[in-house]
Design a protein around this motif. Sequence first.
Motif, PDB file in Angstrom:
ATOM      1  N   ASP A  36       0.841  -1.199   0.000  1.00  0.00           N
ATOM      2  CA  ASP A  36       0.000   0.000   0.000  1.00  0.00           C
ATOM      3  C   ASP A  36       0.871   1.242   0.000  1.00  0.00           C
ATOM      4  OD1 ASP A  36      -2.840   1.106   0.316  1.00  0.00           O
ATOM      5  OD2 ASP A  36      -1.758   2.129   1.920  1.00  0.00           O
ATOM      6  N   ILE A  37       0.422   2.273  -0.717  1.00  0.00           N
ATOM      7  CA  ILE A  37       1.048   3.594  -0.713  1.00  0.00           C
ATOM      8  C   ILE A  37      -0.081   4.609  -0.613  1.00  0.00           C
ATOM      9  CG2 ILE A  37       2.549   5.215  -1.924  1.00  0.00           C
ATOM     10  CD1 ILE A  37       3.568   2.806  -3.578  1.00  0.00           C
ATOM     11  N   THR A  38      -0.027   5.481   0.374  1.00  0.00           N
ATOM     12  CA  THR A  38      -1.082   6.457   0.601  1.00  0.00           C
ATOM     13  C   THR A  38      -0.484   7.837   0.762  1.00  0.00           C
ATOM     14  OG1 THR A  38      -2.413   4.785   1.749  1.00  0.00           O
ATOM     15  CG2 THR A  38      -3.044   7.093   2.053  1.00  0.00           C
ATOM     16  N   TYR A  39      -0.903   8.776  -0.073  1.00  0.00           N
ATOM     17  CA  TYR A  39      -0.452  10.153   0.062  1.00  0.00           C
ATOM     18  C   TYR A  39      -1.096  10.808   1.278  1.00  0.00           C
ATOM     19  CZ  TYR A  39       1.990  10.556  -4.423  1.00  0.00           C
ATOM     20  OH  TYR A  39       2.885  10.433  -5.459  1.00  0.00           O
ATOM     21  N   LEU A  40      -0.332  11.649   1.973  1.00  0.00           N
ATOM     22  CA  LEU A  40      -0.827  12.409   3.105  1.00  0.00           C
ATOM     23  C   LEU A  40      -1.063  13.858   2.674  1.00  0.00           C
ATOM     24  CD1 LEU A  40       1.661  11.055   5.811  1.00  0.00           C
ATOM     25  CD2 LEU A  40      -0.688  10.309   5.376  1.00  0.00           C
ATOM     26  N   PRO A  41      -1.979  14.570   3.347  1.00  0.00           N
ATOM     27  CA  PRO A  41      -2.243  15.954   2.964  1.00  0.00           C
ATOM     28  C   PRO A  41      -0.979  16.809   3.074  1.00  0.00           C
ATOM     29  CG  PRO A  41      -3.922  15.124   4.471  1.00  0.00           C
ATOM     30  CD  PRO A  41      -2.824  14.109   4.460  1.00  0.00           C
ATOM     31  N   CYS A  42      -0.828  17.736   2.133  1.00  0.00           N
ATOM     32  CA  CYS A  42       0.298  18.668   2.184  1.00  0.00           C
ATOM     33  C   CYS A  42      -0.111  19.964   1.495  1.00  0.00           C
ATOM     34  CB  CYS A  42       1.550  18.078   1.542  1.00  0.00           C
ATOM     35  SG  CYS A  42       1.394  17.779  -0.221  1.00  0.00           S
ATOM     36  N   ALA A  43       0.552  21.057   1.847  1.00  0.00           N
ATOM     37  CA  ALA A  43       0.260  22.352   1.255  1.00  0.00           C
ATOM     38  C   ALA A  43       0.848  22.442  -0.146  1.00  0.00           C
ATOM     39  CB  ALA A  43       0.831  23.467   2.139  1.00  0.00           C
ATOM     40  N   PRO A  44       0.266  23.265  -1.026  1.00  0.00           N
ATOM     41  CA  PRO A  44       0.801  23.423  -2.377  1.00  0.00           C
ATOM     42  C   PRO A  44       2.271  23.855  -2.342  1.00  0.00           C
ATOM     43  CG  PRO A  44      -1.373  24.426  -2.225  1.00  0.00           C
ATOM     44  CD  PRO A  44      -0.979  24.051  -0.822  1.00  0.00           C
ATOM     45  N   GLY A  45       3.073  23.238  -3.168  1.00  0.00           N
ATOM     46  CA  GLY A  45       4.487  23.585  -3.226  1.00  0.00           C
ATOM     47  C   GLY A  45       5.371  22.816  -2.270  1.00  0.00           C
TER      48      GLY A  45
END
Length: 249
Positions: A36-45
């Motif tokens: 499994d690979i899950t992206y975590l929230p992050c700010a633009p840039g």
Amino acid sequence: MTGLYVEALIRADPDDLWDRTQQPARHRRWDLRFTDITYLPCAPGEPQRFRYATRVLPFLTVAGVGVAAGERHRPDGTRTSALRFSSRHPLSLIEEGRGYWRYVPTDDGVRFLTGYDYRPRWGRWGRPADRLVLRPLMGWATAWSFDRLRLWCERGIPPERSLRYALGETAVRLAAVVAVAKTVPAAGPAAAALALLLPPSPVTPAARRCRRRPPGREQGRTAPPALLATLPAATAAATPTASTVPEPS
């Protein structure tokens, strides 16, 4: 960067190859190293943070976290992505590491290559375990996965199907060796050697099809991209436990 190196020539549209390697839902389909690979929230840039997991046994999942960034449009026509990763899981022999992918367009296709290295856990016991077991296994799994990706891009064979092909071919070869050994015991070792040396089917992934060292002209000067130096360390404190890692859809 010293460590592991794998390269495959993939005849595919560069944008399609980028998407199949950069989108988590598509990446985990072909890469044997990840469940499994899950992206975590992050700010633009900001660099992209993510969680990863590998199911070692039916009831055991080793997990970690990472941070990655990519350059899809470079002046020389190449593309690059870099990552750093770490794990706090006590059963993970890999404590932390870093690596990169490069996409180099050629007249014959895209040279898709990776270089990565990591620091093993478990002190003086971890180093020989890594050298003798994990590092060779990781190199093989990376190369096998790259060829699995190539078959998906070039022949349209879904990764799930190519895995079935690989398991089926392995079963046939093993059955042939057993049959020969039962019929002519003295010929068993020769049959086993032949089963290992025979080329795999064109539709079966094979690590042997990938380059495991940089080409001669690049020996000793394959350096990680500058992008890698800009990445912050992966935050091990955010590592999920096995019970909190979402199952792949």
